[in-house]
Structures are given as C-alpha cells and as structure tokens.
Design a protein around this motif. Structure first.
Motif, PDB file in Angstrom:
ATOM      1  N   UNK A   1     -50.270  66.691  62.892  1.00  0.00           N
ATOM      2  CA  UNK A   1     -51.526  66.593  62.159  1.00  0.00           C
ATOM      3  C   UNK A   1     -51.991  65.150  61.954  1.00  0.00           C
ATOM      4  N   UNK A   2     -51.276  64.193  62.493  1.00  0.00           N
ATOM      5  CA  UNK A   2     -51.741  62.812  62.425  1.00  0.00           C
ATOM      6  C   UNK A   2     -52.980  62.629  63.303  1.00  0.00           C
ATOM      7  N   UNK A   3     -53.824  61.667  62.938  1.00  0.00           N
ATOM      8  CA  UNK A   3     -55.041  61.422  63.714  1.00  0.00           C
ATOM      9  C   UNK A   3     -54.728  61.209  65.193  1.00  0.00           C
ATOM     10  N   UNK A   4     -53.715  60.416  65.470  1.00  0.00           N
ATOM     11  CA  UNK A   4     -53.379  60.128  66.867  1.00  0.00           C
ATOM     12  C   UNK A   4     -53.002  61.397  67.614  1.00  0.00           C
ATOM     13  N   UNK A   5     -52.181  62.241  67.016  1.00  0.00           N
ATOM     14  CA  UNK A   5     -51.759  63.473  67.681  1.00  0.00           C
ATOM     15  C   UNK A   5     -52.942  64.400  67.911  1.00  0.00           C
ATOM     16  N   UNK A   6     -53.782  64.554  66.898  1.00  0.00           N
ATOM     17  CA  UNK A   6     -54.960  65.407  67.035  1.00  0.00           C
ATOM     18  C   UNK A   6     -55.897  64.884  68.117  1.00  0.00           C
ATOM     19  N   UNK A   7     -56.075  63.566  68.136  1.00  0.00           N
ATOM     20  CA  UNK A   7     -57.001  62.966  69.088  1.00  0.00           C
ATOM     21  C   UNK A   7     -56.491  63.103  70.524  1.00  0.00           C
ATOM     22  N   UNK A   8     -55.217  62.828  70.754  1.00  0.00           N
ATOM     23  CA  UNK A   8     -54.672  62.969  72.095  1.00  0.00           C
ATOM     24  C   UNK A   8     -54.736  64.424  72.557  1.00  0.00           C
ATOM     25  N   UNK A   9     -54.447  65.360  71.648  1.00  0.00           N
ATOM     26  CA  UNK A   9     -54.525  66.766  72.004  1.00  0.00           C
ATOM     27  C   UNK A   9     -55.940  67.193  72.343  1.00  0.00           C
ATOM     28  N   UNK A  10     -56.922  66.716  71.570  1.00  0.00           N
ATOM     29  CA  UNK A  10     -58.308  67.089  71.853  1.00  0.00           C
ATOM     30  C   UNK A  10     -58.807  66.433  73.135  1.00  0.00           C
ATOM     31  N   UNK A  11     -58.349  65.227  73.411  1.00  0.00           N
ATOM     32  CA  UNK A  11     -58.739  64.577  74.657  1.00  0.00           C
ATOM     33  C   UNK A  11     -58.249  65.356  75.879  1.00  0.00           C
TER      34      UNK A  11
END
Length: 549
Positions: free
Chosen positions: A404-414
């Motif tokens: 749920x960290x921003x980085x994890x969410x962002x990489x997953x959405x990318x």
C-alpha cells in the motif's frame, strides 16, 4: 550456420542470462536464434537453451588494438561483422544494447535498418528504436519509480516476432552443467574449512553466499553474511559456500575473519560452468543483486536476494517464481542513480542477519517464506516473493504489508497502463491511419480507487491531466499543420511544453522519455505521429482519472 534472428547483447553477465526467456519465445515460434555477446561471457553460452549459434565479440582485444592502432581495430571489427553476416545471414537483428557501440555493430550486422528490433542506427548515423517497446525500454530504468517490468520481460517484448508469440510465459531455465564441472564442484564441497573433526559432525547440505555486487553500496555487509552463515550451521548443519570472482577475494577473507563455523571458499576458484555446477548442488542462494542470482534462477535454485541502494526487485529481480527479495523499509529506498547518499548508506545495516536468518531457515525447514516472517521483520524489511501474473509477466508480491505504499501502488498501476499504451501504439504502428483501438489490444485496468497519499496524488494527477489536454491540442494542431504556418509553430511549441511538463515530474520521467523518442523518431512522418498522439491521449486521460480517483 544461418539464423532467422540474431540477438546482440553486449551488456553484463546477468543481462545476458536474462535473454534466455526471449530465446525460449523465439524458439517456440519456430525461429533459429543466434547471439552476439562479449567474449568474457562466452563460457556461459553452453548453458543457454535453444541457442543455435553464437559469436563472442573480442571486446578486450579490440580495445587493446585501439590503443595501438585504430585502423587495425576498425579492420578487425569489420572482419568480425563480415564473418557473422556471411555465416548467420540473419533476417532480423534484435539489439538489446542501447549504447553507441551496440548500435554501430547492429548497423553492420542487419540486412537493413527496417530489419532491426531494439536499438538501431540509420544510414545518417542517428539512433532509432526498432519497435514501440524499445522506445520504452531505454527510459524505463532512468528513475526508480518508473521500472514496473522485469528486464527479461522487456527483452521479450522488444524481440518477439509477433504478438502471438507472447501468449505464454518465457522461461529462464538454463541447461544443466556438464559432468566435468559437477565433479569439480563435488571435489570443492568435500573440503570445507574449519569443519570439526568430531565423528558425530555431519553436513546436512550447502547454502551459497554471494558476497559481492557491482558496487560496494549494493553489498550486504560481510559481517552480516558471516553471522547468517554461522547460524545456518549451528541450527541446521548447513555449510555456507562463499561465491564470487577473484576480485571479491578480500570479501572472502573478511568473512573468514568474522565467522566461527565451517565454510567452503569458492571465491575466485570457478569459471562460469563450474559456478553453475556449484549452484546446482546447493539448497538455497543468499545473494546481492548479481549475475550469480540470475544464474541460480535459471538453474531453478531459489534465492534470498538483497536489493540495496539503487537496486530494486521489480525490474532486476530473479525471473524464477518463488524467490524472496528483500529491500530496506526506508522512505529513501531505492535511491536515485548518480547521487551520493545523504543518509550515510544506512540501508546497508537495515536488513539484520536475524531477519535474513529467520526467513532463510523458515524456507529451508518448512518450504515457504511466510514461515519465517515476524512483525519485527515486516517493520524492518520490505519482503517480496517473485511470481508470474495473469498476463505471463514476472512480478513481485509483498509478504510484509508494503503493497500500500505509494511506490508499490504506482509501479503496479504502471504495469497496467504501460501494457495498454505500448500494445495499443504497437498495433497503431502496424496499421497506420487507424485511430480506433482494437479490443484485443486492451489490458484490464483496476476500477477501484488506489489509496495513494494526498501528496502523491496532488503531484501526479494534475500533470497527467495537463498532458492529456496538450496531447488533444497537438492532435488538433497537427491536422492543421501544412495549411497554416502558425499551426506548425504552435504544434512544435506544444511538443516542447509537453516534454517540459513530464520531465519536471519524476514519477512520469519514463513517459517523458517515451514522448521524446516518439517525437524524434517520427517527426518526419506526421501522419504516423498523429495516430500515436490520438491513442496516447486517451490512455493518459484514463490514467489521470485512475490516479485522481
């Protein structure tokens, strides 16, 4: 022998091994495959499955010739390229090396610029990207927030002959080492240092420890390796095997000075086939992010891997499902490239020997990484396990609650949006002039709002919205270009505005690099560029809505 497809990979040992999934895909599509690599990795070639021919480039020899006589070096390189063209006669060349030397060699080997996938050079000496995925690949790893795909999958997408060849998951499985190398490994393992002479002492198995890495700031401390090695021996009678090149011998000596238990010192004592043989005799490899890690993954050996400083498992993690990747749970990790650490490299001490030992022993005794998880580990470390997603791409899944960290969410959405963008634009390039997007090119997008922090949402969502508006404006102005001088001027100005907007937002730097490549390589083909702009606009608008939700 002649080959259909010639792969050029003049990069590191680990990157060479990560070509195996691409070779597997090409072979499965009925292609014969050749490879050009650096000659210092030629010993790894027998390990690659489905490779029909190979030509090692004498890089060190060419550099030595350059120091003496550049004309001799140039003649030697031309002779090398000529012999490959005569023997291989490739119909296509897949160059995975974005450097100028890699592009130059590809220019010499390919029958024409149109036959190049990956990184090429045209007749005027300008670089180009052969394929939409190649345009993405070079910029994807410039910033650590912009590398959502494993490098092996990016290689597969750059070099796949047709979309249908991407239906199945590539495999990293390598050939097993030959008998002579296995005999060497068995002899080495039979002579551990400091093994107690007591008749009741028995070795229950071996665990590899890869002490070094490409940079010292990416190396887990040798003292931590020594503490882990001693614990493996004390609790499970597992003997550590030290691995590494001759240059890493000082690390082996430092390990020996700190460790109390027995170990096998194989540092500097193996060639590549012998290293592969040693790995095939181990139960687990504990390693930094190294070529040894990729070799172990290709041999089916599970890894417990440390990703420190600039390293992260999303793009350079082992391609084998079921490996465990550890990152320090620090807001500054991973750190940017070409930047000194302002925190005294505290990430090196963040992952304790206790945590690594709990995970390793949990896996070795119970067969899963969750067995060794504790609340303390989850506070200290981001724990990821490698697996394959529903679209046959490698990914990492959090075991420690850091998804749920921003980085994890962002990489997953990318991962979702870049697959949409790249596959859609690739189909547009194959059918220029079509602006509608075929349904089979669309990838599913999560409909639920993701719990980004307010700061991240406020940083990224407005930039994506402005980018979509500029793309719409470019599509309109592009249609008027040629009819109005002012429209052409405005088109160029807004191209620059879009570039500046994306470059100023680090999470969108890969999109900025991608836009730059599209403009540079398709600026002379306005109809094609406008088709891509129209499609890109729709994707970016949906992406903006997903981040803002």
């Amino acid at each position: 022998m002649s080959v259909d497809t010639l792969i050029v990979n003049l990069t590191r040992f680990g990157d060479l091994l990560q070509c195996q999934p691409l070779i597997h895909d090409l072979h499965g599509s009925g292609h014969t495959v050749g490879l050009v690599c650096l000659d210092n990795f030629a010993a790894a070639l027998p390990l690659l499955r489905h490779l029909d021919a190979a030509w090692p480039l004498p890089g060190a020899g060419l550099m030595a010739d350059l120091d003496k006589c550049w004309q001799k070096a140039a003649a030697r390189l031309l002779d090398f390229a000529r012999s490959i063209r005569e023997q291989a006669a490739p119909r296509r060349v897949v160059n995975l090396t974005p450097t100028l030397p890699g592009r130059l060699l590809t220019r010499l080997l390919a029958p024409s610029p149109d036959a190049v996938l990956g990184f090429g050079m045209d007749a005027h000496g300008f670089g180009f990207s052969g394929g939409i995925w190649a345009a993405f690949l070079n910029g994807a790893t410039l910033q650590r927030l912009n590398a959502p795909f494993n490098l092996a999958d990016m290689f597969r997408m750059v070099g796949a002959p047709a979309p249908g060849s991407r239906a199945g998951a590539g495999t990293c499985a390598l050939q097993r080492p030959a008998g002579a190398s296995l005999a060497f490994a068995d002899t080495l393992l039979a002579r551990p240092l400091r093994l107690p002479a007591s008749p009741g002492v028995r070795i229950a198995g071996f665990v590899g420890l890869q002490l070094g890495a490409s940079e010292s700031r990416r190396q887990w401390p040798t003292s931590s390796f020594a503490a882990l090695g001693d614990r493996l021996w004390q609790e499970q009678a597992l003997c550590p095997v030290l691995l590494g090149a001759t240059a890493e011998s000082p690390l082996a000596r430092a390990y020996a000075a700190r460790a109390q238990g027995p170990f096998v010192d194989a540092v500097g004592k193996t060639d590549i086939p012998q290293l592969a043989a040693l790995l095939s005799r181990l139960r687990l490899l504990v390693t930094n992010d190294t070529g040894t890690m990729h070799l172990a993954a290709g041999l089916g050996l599970p890894c417990l891997a440390f990703f420190l400083a600039t390293a992260q498992p999303w793009d350079t993690g082992p391609y084998l499902p079921g490996c465990c990747c550890l990152e320090p749970a620090l807001p500054c990790h991973p750190c940017p490239y070409n930047s000194a650490c302002p925190h005294g490299q505290r990430c090196l001490e963040r992952i304790s020997p206790q945590s690594a030992g709990d995970l390793a022993l949990g896996y070795l005794t119970q067969g899963n990484w969750q067995a060794g998880l504790t609340p303390a580990i989850c506070r200290e470390v981001r724990v990821w396990v490698t697996e394959t997603d529903a679209h046959c791409f490698a990914r990492v899944r959090s075991l420690s609650g850091h998804e749920q960290e921003d980085r994890s969410l962002w990489l997953g959405q990318q991962r979702l949006f870049w697959r949409q963008i790249l596959d859609s634009l690739e189909s547009a390039q194959a059918r220029p002039g079509e602006t509608s997007e075929p349904l089979n090119a669309r990838m599913p997008v999560a409909s639920d709002a993701l719990p980004y922090s307010a700061a991240f949402r406020e940083t990224v969502a407005p930039v994506l919205s402005q980018a979509a508006q500029l793309l719409d404006l470019l599509a309109e102005q592009g249609r008027l270009t040629g009819k109005s001088a002012r429209a052409g001027q405005l088109f160029l100005r807004n191209c620059e505005r879009l570039q500046s907007l994306l470059d100023a937002c680090p999470p969108l730097s890969s999109l900025g690099h991608f836009w730059r490549v599209l403009c540079m390589e398709r600026g002379g083909r306005l109809d094609e560029l406008l088709t891509l702009v129209t499609r890109l606009s729709g994707h970016v608008r949906r992406w903006a809505a997903a981040v803002a939700a």
